[in-house]
Design an enzyme around this catalytic site. Sequence first.
Site, PDB file in Angstrom:
ATOM      1  N   GLU A   1      49.765  31.902 186.130  1.00 52.17           N
ATOM      2  CA  GLU A   1      51.342  32.972 186.177  1.00 52.17           C
ATOM      3  C   GLU A   1      51.000  33.193 184.607  1.00 52.17           C
ATOM      4  OE1 GLU A   1      51.446  30.875 189.648  1.00 52.17           O
ATOM      5  OE2 GLU A   1      51.677  29.770 187.613  1.00 52.17           O
TER       6      GLU A   1
ATOM      7  N   PHE B   1      44.774  24.086 194.842  1.00 51.27           N
ATOM      8  CA  PHE B   1      45.391  23.865 193.936  1.00 51.27           C
ATOM      9  C   PHE B   1      47.017  24.537 194.825  1.00 51.27           C
ATOM     10  CE2 PHE B   1      47.288  26.404 190.794  1.00 51.27           C
ATOM     11  CZ  PHE B   1      46.773  25.682 188.788  1.00 51.27           C
TER      12      PHE B   1
ATOM     13  N   LYS C   1      53.551  33.052 191.294  1.00 51.44           N
ATOM     14  CA  LYS C   1      53.213  32.393 190.868  1.00 51.44           C
ATOM     15  C   LYS C   1      51.481  32.357 192.003  1.00 51.44           C
ATOM     16  CE  LYS C   1      55.958  29.463 190.806  1.00 51.44           C
ATOM     17  NZ  LYS C   1      57.132  29.929 189.723  1.00 51.44           N
ATOM     18  N   ASP C   2      50.223  31.861 191.187  1.00 54.25           N
ATOM     19  CA  ASP C   2      49.448  31.649 191.542  1.00 54.25           C
ATOM     20  C   ASP C   2      49.341  32.525 193.158  1.00 54.25           C
ATOM     21  OD1 ASP C   2      48.465  28.846 190.468  1.00 54.25           O
ATOM     22  OD2 ASP C   2      47.951  31.007 188.971  1.00 54.25           O
ATOM     23  N   LYS C   3      48.549  33.589 193.219  1.00 57.09           N
ATOM     24  CA  LYS C   3      47.591  34.207 194.618  1.00 57.09           C
ATOM     25  C   LYS C   3      46.441  32.845 195.807  1.00 57.09           C
ATOM     26  CE  LYS C   3      45.119  38.162 196.664  1.00 57.09           C
ATOM     27  NZ  LYS C   3      44.281  36.521 197.805  1.00 57.09           N
TER      28      LYS C   3
END
Length: 685
Positions: free
Chosen positions: A78, A156, A317-319
């Site tokens: 992000e 993650f 947020k991260d994928k």
Amino acid sequence: MQLRTLLNLTRHSACVQLGSLKKSPQVFSGWETRRVPLSRSPLCFLLPRLHEHLALMAESEPLPAQAREKRGCPENEEEDTPSKKPRVESDHENGAPPQQDEEEEPEGEASDGEEDGETFANMMKHGLTELDVGILKYVSAHDGFSGILKERYSDFVVHEINKQGKIVHLDDLSIPAEAEEVPVAEQQPKESDVLTEEQKQQLGELQLFKNKEGNVSIEMMDDTKEKRTLVHKAIKTQFPGLETKTEEKEGRKFIVAYHVAGKKALAAPRKHFWPKNRGSFCHFVLYKENKDTMDAINVLSKFLRLRPNMFSYMGTKDKRAITVQEIAVLKITAERLAHLNKCLINLKLGNFCYKNHPLKLGELQGNHFTVVIRNISGTDEQVHQSMTSLKQTGFINYYGMQRFGTTAVPTQQVGRAILKNDWNEVMDLILKPRPGAEKEFLVRCREEWAKTQDPEAALKKLPNKRCVEGQLLRGLSMYGKKNIVTAFGLIPRNNRLMYIHSYQSVVWNTMVSRRIEAFGLKAVEGDLVLRGTTAHVLSAEEAESHTIHDIVMPLPGFDVIYPTHHVGKGYRELLSADGLDIDNMRHKVKDYSLAGAYRRVIIRPSDVSWEVIQYDDPRISLVHTDFEKLESKPAPVFNKEGKYRALRMEFSLPPSTYATMAIREVLKLDTSIKKQTQLNTTWFN
């Protein structure tokens, strides 16, 4: 290399060999990019896909019933969008601009179709390294070691830290008492009784039918308003994603159910009763796996028949991760949201409550990360040294590589051209042919533009007109090549600002590297510290009572001050070399006049902990997730004699910081995709 040899390799044995190369310690990245034909793949992209292409490994990591793991591209962490107001940089998230899709490259290029590993590797030959964007220094002296970063997306895990400082968890799927529906009178039939088994089957098929353009008509034989109300309610409650309306055909009344994603769905959502004593916004926790925040919100929007802007959140947020964050939505009941859990894939909603306010970007206090680095080569002593340094000293607060894109034309070059008001160069950088492999339709589009300079002809070569190239070409076709500024304005604002923020970021990285090189990890005369939101220049005496953790450096702008030592004066030289005047940073176009901001040089993570774990099965998850805890699934059990070793670390970071830069400090690696590709392709050859 013969196919038989490849069949005998596992991703872990490959990494052991890689770690033994006579090179500086590097990481073998588990980033997965594209499905790759076996005969054409560099090994770095082949190995993470062996279990798919050759069925050598068992199924992907287990997911909730109805959910399958969807392997994807490397996500962008992000990233923040600095405001034009001067401040300490503490934006909404640890990575990508809030509206930017994680799978889109920062230039917004089209992503239709899939590239094979060889194509991606060729493209990365022209990509950036850390050196190119000013990332040069480390704060610790320990030796680095290799490992696999993000081999599985469950390696993650990100938990948002809300504005109260609490780590957000999904731990309650129940509906709050005030959200329960008013009970139906006892003499009335229950919702579950008003539909026949045949009707339920038809509605279930409609709910999951890929076409979504069909409908189910239920004739009301005993037609009363109360009976129709029960049927409407039963369909919406038991089959989330369906909408209903009453139609009259040949004197008979039918309730017709449609899928909300179908073209025949009602044009506007029905108004629902909303108690005055209930907060207007339903806040809930969104747990997602391997999905971008905006993708998740778009899915919820379709099921609930809402515009995506009805949802609010504190950051993206991260994928490629498991993430947990708070979301708010206007006047949708917790019951409706909870029912979506029956049909959502890779998403789970819970911890519902009602409040009178939405969420705002940047309100979060940070993010808590749980990161697993598999198959590490470092000794226990090396791990202890590196993690102790991270805990006690921290890491340089560089902008990570995802800030600058992966194509042959870095985003900061476009940003520099915008700040110079050189719009022909902006147009040229975005549209001209470029070295490195690209998707075929983009190549054709660029070739057409170079040959004809005709925006309409070039636009016809693009199947996806929403990419940056398509949006710019559409603007040029509408407003002409003499009005590039207006044409460029058709690109979404976040994407446009990303270019100049990228330029600011590379300047900041470069100057911070010079600051660390010149003065090390101590405060010196001429450094800047913050007093409230105002920057103050330290005297020699004041510097004695401050540490490196107090020092900030400015992103260039018209309303910041600069350090007074020689490194600070380097800002002027750097911008001058780029054709910019540091004393005249206001732009003719207001959007591109940035006041600047202050950013801390060193970040010391909080809540740092770690352990080295051993395991035998590379397919198992090494993190106990919120969803697994809700399902009462046991935590991972580790074999102390396992043949693989992994480092599992946890830490919390404030907004606008990059977890990859913390991991970089631990492993002492170049995090650029170009370097990883070169290293792994070299080993393959």
